[in-house]
Design a protein around this motif. Structure first.
Motif, mmCIF file in Angstrom:
data_model
loop_
_atom_site.group_PDB
_atom_site.id
_atom_site.type_symbol
_atom_site.label_atom_id
_atom_site.label_comp_id
_atom_site.label_asym_id
_atom_site.label_seq_id
_atom_site.Cartn_x
_atom_site.Cartn_y
_atom_site.Cartn_z
ATOM 1 N N ARG B 327 0.914 -1.139 -0.050
ATOM 2 C CA ARG B 327 -0.002 0.038 -0.108
ATOM 3 C C ARG B 327 0.616 1.147 -0.230
ATOM 4 O O ARG B 327 0.561 2.084 -0.488
ATOM 5 N N ILE B 328 1.891 1.155 0.792
ATOM 6 C CA ILE B 328 2.857 2.359 0.924
ATOM 7 C C ILE B 328 3.641 2.489 -0.631
ATOM 8 O O ILE B 328 3.637 3.541 -1.200
ATOM 9 N N ALA B 383 11.087 5.319 5.430
ATOM 10 C CA ALA B 383 12.323 5.606 6.368
ATOM 11 C C ALA B 383 12.396 4.408 7.450
ATOM 12 O O ALA B 383 11.276 4.493 8.471
ATOM 13 N N GLN B 384 13.389 3.884 7.452
ATOM 14 C CA GLN B 384 13.614 2.688 8.822
ATOM 15 C C GLN B 384 15.033 3.079 9.338
ATOM 16 O O GLN B 384 15.944 3.510 8.420
ATOM 17 N N PRO B 385 15.216 3.008 10.480
ATOM 18 C CA PRO B 385 16.607 3.070 10.846
ATOM 19 C C PRO B 385 17.405 1.947 10.545
ATOM 20 O O PRO B 385 16.836 0.874 10.389
ATOM 21 N N LYS B 421 13.460 1.993 3.422
ATOM 22 C CA LYS B 421 13.291 0.520 3.500
ATOM 23 C C LYS B 421 13.951 -0.113 2.332
ATOM 24 O O LYS B 421 14.854 -1.054 2.612
ATOM 25 N N THR B 422 13.651 0.260 1.196
ATOM 26 C CA THR B 422 14.325 -0.544 0.046
ATOM 27 C C THR B 422 15.732 -0.550 -0.074
ATOM 28 O O THR B 422 16.535 -1.370 -0.202
ATOM 29 N N VAL B 423 16.310 0.521 0.274
ATOM 30 C CA VAL B 423 17.854 0.652 0.328
ATOM 31 C C VAL B 423 18.343 -0.142 1.332
ATOM 32 O O VAL B 423 19.241 -0.861 1.260
ATOM 33 N N ILE B 424 17.673 -0.200 2.478
ATOM 34 C CA ILE B 424 18.164 -1.056 3.619
ATOM 35 C C ILE B 424 18.226 -2.399 2.985
ATOM 36 O O ILE B 424 18.939 -3.235 3.401
ATOM 37 N N GLU B 425 16.884 -2.955 2.598
ATOM 38 C CA GLU B 425 16.980 -4.427 2.226
ATOM 39 C C GLU B 425 18.109 -4.811 1.097
ATOM 40 O O GLU B 425 18.666 -5.665 1.325
ATOM 41 N N ARG B 426 18.300 -3.729 0.216
ATOM 42 C CA ARG B 426 19.244 -4.086 -0.888
ATOM 43 C C ARG B 426 20.633 -3.765 -0.263
ATOM 44 O O ARG B 426 21.552 -4.071 -1.150
ATOM 45 N N THR B 567 16.241 8.843 -0.607
ATOM 46 C CA THR B 567 15.175 8.213 -1.289
ATOM 47 C C THR B 567 15.519 7.908 -2.665
ATOM 48 O O THR B 567 16.181 8.416 -3.420
ATOM 49 N N LEU B 568 14.573 6.906 -3.061
ATOM 50 C CA LEU B 568 14.616 6.454 -4.515
ATOM 51 C C LEU B 568 13.570 6.921 -5.100
ATOM 52 O O LEU B 568 13.353 6.555 -6.507
ATOM 53 N N ALA B 569 12.805 7.971 -4.751
ATOM 54 C CA ALA B 569 11.739 8.130 -5.499
ATOM 55 C C ALA B 569 11.736 9.536 -6.057
ATOM 56 O O ALA B 569 11.338 9.889 -7.279
#
Lengths: 128, 722
Positions: B327-328, B383-385, B421-426, B567-569
């Motif tokens: 959803r986000i 955003a996530q720490p 969040k995506t950055v953190i994951e990748r 951000t990636l957006a």
């Protein structure tokens, strides 16, 4: 009206999963008046204004464990008569003995099936 | 996705989310213990985390998880009760157990088969800690005689002993035929009754006949009275003493009149992604008042003393809603579209020749502000720490140092730094690789080597995160021997990665590590030498719009620095013209714009210029030439120059042809099939539908530095199929 339509129960557990499981089971028994909270102090505060018939509490919680909560309930003027069921991961003899002395009505060891919970409750309050 | 109609599946899903939180608390607690925490609560937290995981796992029949958690918990319980000391060896086992527990949780969550061997070794280690057979004395249900409780379903007995409540009576008063005839007046009776206490009187008109049948001297009404008064039934009957026989009177004690407090049910399970908790409303709710649903943080399950205090002050708990990531994502995409649309609208309004003071233009300005606010808010949601990422890395350090037999400590800094969040994951994979490299190659082979170099025997790997000029900088550094440049150079030559006669600077040699096919390990070690090189790391970072740089000092250590966009957006950009192209430059790098005068530019040597900016000199670059759009100009006089700040803290001046606008642009990634053109970070769609490239200024300048061998366009290697 059956007992299950009228009985009010409060569930106290710091883990939302456990709260969910218990309230879900109670719901399946047809018990509608169920409140839940994540810690003892909040439970005590709530019970002052919204009394219940039965408290189902986890033993292992931060700040105030299940038996400390029971002790507070038994010494509280308005709450001393409330039924109390302790849910515990380990039915440690010392814990259960302590609970008995404090006036614990019953206990239930995790993990449990809904029917175990039902039997445990009925042993305290009678047929739902 | 869980089946929204199955409450158990929903609870199960929330259990695994809760597990992640518990595992995090477990890691934190173990780390505190390792750091020498004396606080008794620390071990309690650790114990409770494992205990809670076990409890939940039992409910879902996750036997292997229960079995392992149970043994782990038993040992922690011994530590908690001071029957066992958490030596550093024991702590090592605890950390490994935490890692294994987290694996088991993940395996159970994904319904994967359980690898048996791994856990057995740890179970043995745990048993060894317990020593002689550990007796667990448990009580069975049969040993306990349940204690019945007398229930009064109106709940009076809960209070009766404590604080006798006022009794309450239900009275029905039905005047007989002759009541009026004998001169009695119901109103008087009711008034006397009401004087005894609190009376609620309702008149029942149901027996009133139609008008044509109504006898004027006959009483038809009857009254129902609810009387709350501390009196006996006899006292009530006394009031009606004189009408005895002339009326029907029913008095029933209805017990304590307790106002029924509203109890809010758990909300029905319908939305699996949002966990809404409905605690009992604290104050008694007035009847008919709308039911109040508070959303509380499920994690507040373990409220700290201060949190509990805050609740007491009725400040209300912090609300947290869990939302499905999809959803986000949709919202982020929509905001992107909104930004593009707003730009298009702005363009059409502009072309319509409206006055800047017109209502439409004012409205547009407001619209732009709102769009920006929405965008910021949406980005904040994502955003996530970096804490969770860093925690994973501490496991990598433990495992990799054990594998190569080195004593290594991980220091982290800036765990609270928030990143998309995506950055953190990748980032997880590249960081894992870098950490392994640091442990395996970065640090000296033995403690003796380190001590000979005057360092402590324990190697140090440092992982830091920070925000710097609108980007996130993540650094992995070791305090090892630094890069062995002669060796790197000879390997590169022997593998024909560079010409045999290449003459490279230190930094260029360091950058050879990023070449595909480069591996310094003389033999493929267990750890880093898995055929994945630093080139893959660099590619992954570049795909995130980031950059990776390396600095190394002989004998002191090596630092890899990753710079990533926040951000990636969406990006605040300056739209510029160079030659006939429209380009976008991130606004946060632009310090100021200048117009060059005749004497501002000085030539150092052919092709190299500096520009005088308030007494200092800044290197001047012609963007059009650098990007190959046009040949060098005769003179820069009159040109527009952007003074930009680079990430290394230096400044540069870029010659451009014109500035169009400042606006937000939506970042559209370039397809992998493009060569990575140096200096080009991404692309965007402008208001008029035109596509513009987004520049990465630091990269542009780096690419322009002569003799660079590293940034020649190279075919991309795909890291993973996305």
């Amino acid at each position: 009206m059956a007992l299950r339509d009228q009985i009010r129960i409060m569930v106290v557990d710091d883990m939302s999963t456990s709260r969910g499981l218990i309230t879900q089971a109670l719901d399946a028994f047809g018990i509608r008046n169920v409140a839940s909270t994540s810690d003892g102090p909040t439970a005590l505060k709530t019970l002052e204004t919204s009394p219940v018939h039965l408290v189902i509490s986890d033993y292992n919680m931060p700040d105030m464990d299940g038996l400390q909560l029971l002790h507070k309930l038994r010494t509280g003027a308005k709450t001393k008569g409330v039924g109390f069921i302790l849910i515990t991961g380990k039915a440690d003899k010392a814990i259960i003995e302590h609970g008995r002395k404090l006036g614990m009505n019953n206990f239930l060891k995790k993990p449990f099936e809904p029917k175990d919970l039902q039997a445990c409750i009925e042993a305290v309050v009678g047929r739902l | 996705m869980t089946d929204i109609n199955d409450p158990m599946a929903e609870i199960r899903a929330s259990f695994f989310i809760e597990c992640e939180e518990l595992l995090e608390a477990l890691q934190d607690g173990l780390q505190e213990l390792a750091d020498g925490s004396e606080d008794a609560e620390t071990i309690n937290v650790v114990f409770r985390a494992v205990h809670s995981i076990k409890g939940g796992a039992g409910a879902f029949g996750l036997e292997p998880l229960v079995r392992f958690a149970h043994r782990y918990e038993t040992v922690l319980d011994e530590v908690r009760n001071h029957r066992l000391t958490a030596t550093s060896d024991a702590q090592k086992v605890f950390f490994q157990c935490a890692d294994h527990l987290s694996d088991l949780v993940r395996i159970c969550r994904d319904d994967q088969p359980i690898p048996v061997a791994e856990g057995e070794a740890l179970l043995t280690a745990l048993n060894a800690l317990l020593g002689d057979e550990h007796e667990e004395e448990e009580v069975t249900a049969e040993d306990f005689q349940p204690l019945g409780v007398a229930l009064s379903l109106d709940l009076p007995d809960l209070d009766i002993e404590a604080e006798p409540e006022t009794p309450c009576f239900d009275i029905v008063f039905r005047p007989g035929q002759d009541l009026f005839a004998t001169g009695n007046e119901p109103q008087m009776l009711l008034r006397n009754l009401a004087a005894l206490g609190e009376a609620e009187i309702t008149c029942d008109l149901s027996t009133l006949p139609p008008l044509d049948q109504l006898a004027p001297e006959t009483p038809y009404f009857q009254w129902n009275i609810r009387l709350t008064a501390d009196i006996s039934e006899a006292e009530i009957r006394e009031v009606f003493e004189f009408v005895e026989g002339l009326c029907e009177l029913e008095v029933t004690a209805s017990g304590v009149d307790v106002p029924v407090p509203e109890i809010v049910d758990e909300p029905p399970a319908s939305e699996p992604e949002i966990i809404v908790e409905a605690p009992i409303v604290a104050a008694p709710v007035v009847e008919d008042a709308p039911v109040e649903l508070k959303v509380i943080e499920p994690e507040a399950a373990a409220p700290s003393a201060s949190a509990a205090g805050a609740q007491k002050n009725n400040a209300g708990p912090k609300s947290v809603v869990r939302v499905d990531l999809e959803r986000i994502e949709r919202m982020v995409n929509l905001v992107g579209e909104l930004v593009i649309n707003q730009a298009m609208l702005a363009q059409s309004l502009d072309q319509a020749g409206l006055s800047p003071h017109s209502d439409a233009m004012n409205g547009l300005e407001e619209f732009q502000r709102l769009t920006r606010d929405i965008q910021d808010s949406v980005m904040m949601i994502r955003a996530q720490p970096v804490k969770s990422l860093f925690q994973r890395m501490s496991r990598i350090v433990r495992e990799s140092s054990a594998a190569v037999g080195k004593d290594v400590r991980l220091l982290t800094e800036g765990e609270g730094t928030e990143v998309d969040k995506t950055v953190i994951e990748r980032l997880s994979d590249p960081l894992t690789h870098m950490i392994r490299n640091a442990v395996d190659h970065g640090l000296e082979k033995t403690a003796a080597d380190r001590e000979a170099a005057g360092k402590s025997g324990t190697g140090e790997v440092r992982l830091t995160a920070a925000h710097r000029s609108g980007r996130v900088i993540i650094e992995v550094s070791d305090d090892g021997a630094g890069i062995d440049r002669p060796r790197v150079l000879s390997i590169a030559k022997s593998k024909n990665l560079i010409p045999q006669d290449a003459n490279l600077s230190d930094s260029e040699i360091d950058n050879l590590l990023f070449l595909p096919g480069f591996s310094t390990a003389s033999q493929v070690s267990d750890l880093s030498g898995r055929g994945v090189g630093m080139d893959v790391v660099r590619t992954s970072i570049q795909q995130l719009g980031g950059r990776i740089t390396i600095t190394s000092e002989r004998g002191k250590g090596t630092t890899f620095s990753i710079s990533l966009p926040l951000t990636l957006a969406v990006l605040d950009g300056m739209v510029i013209n160079v030659a006939d192209e429209t380009l976008v430059l991130p606004l946060n790098v632009v310090v100021e714009t200048l117009s060059l005068g005749a004497n501002d530019v000085q030539m150092l040597r052919p092709g190299e210029f500096v520009v005088r900016v308030r007494g200092g000199f800044v290197p001047l670059y012609d963007l059009g030439v650098m990007l190959g759009y046009r040949s060098p100009r005769e003179t820069h006089e009159g040109s527009i120059v952007l003074l930009i700040s680079l990430e290394d803290g230096n400044r540069a001046a870029l010659v451009i042809d014109g500035i169009q606008d400042q606006r937000q642009v939506v970042i559209k990634g370039l397809d992998d099939s493009f060569y990575r053109a140096p200096g080009i970070a991404a692309a965007t769609i402008l208001g008029d539908g035109q596509i513009a490239l987004i520049l990465d200024p630091t990269d542009v300048i780096a690419a322009a530095t002569p003799n660079r061998i590293m940034d020649k366009p190279m075919p991309e290697r795909k890291v993973a199929n996305e």
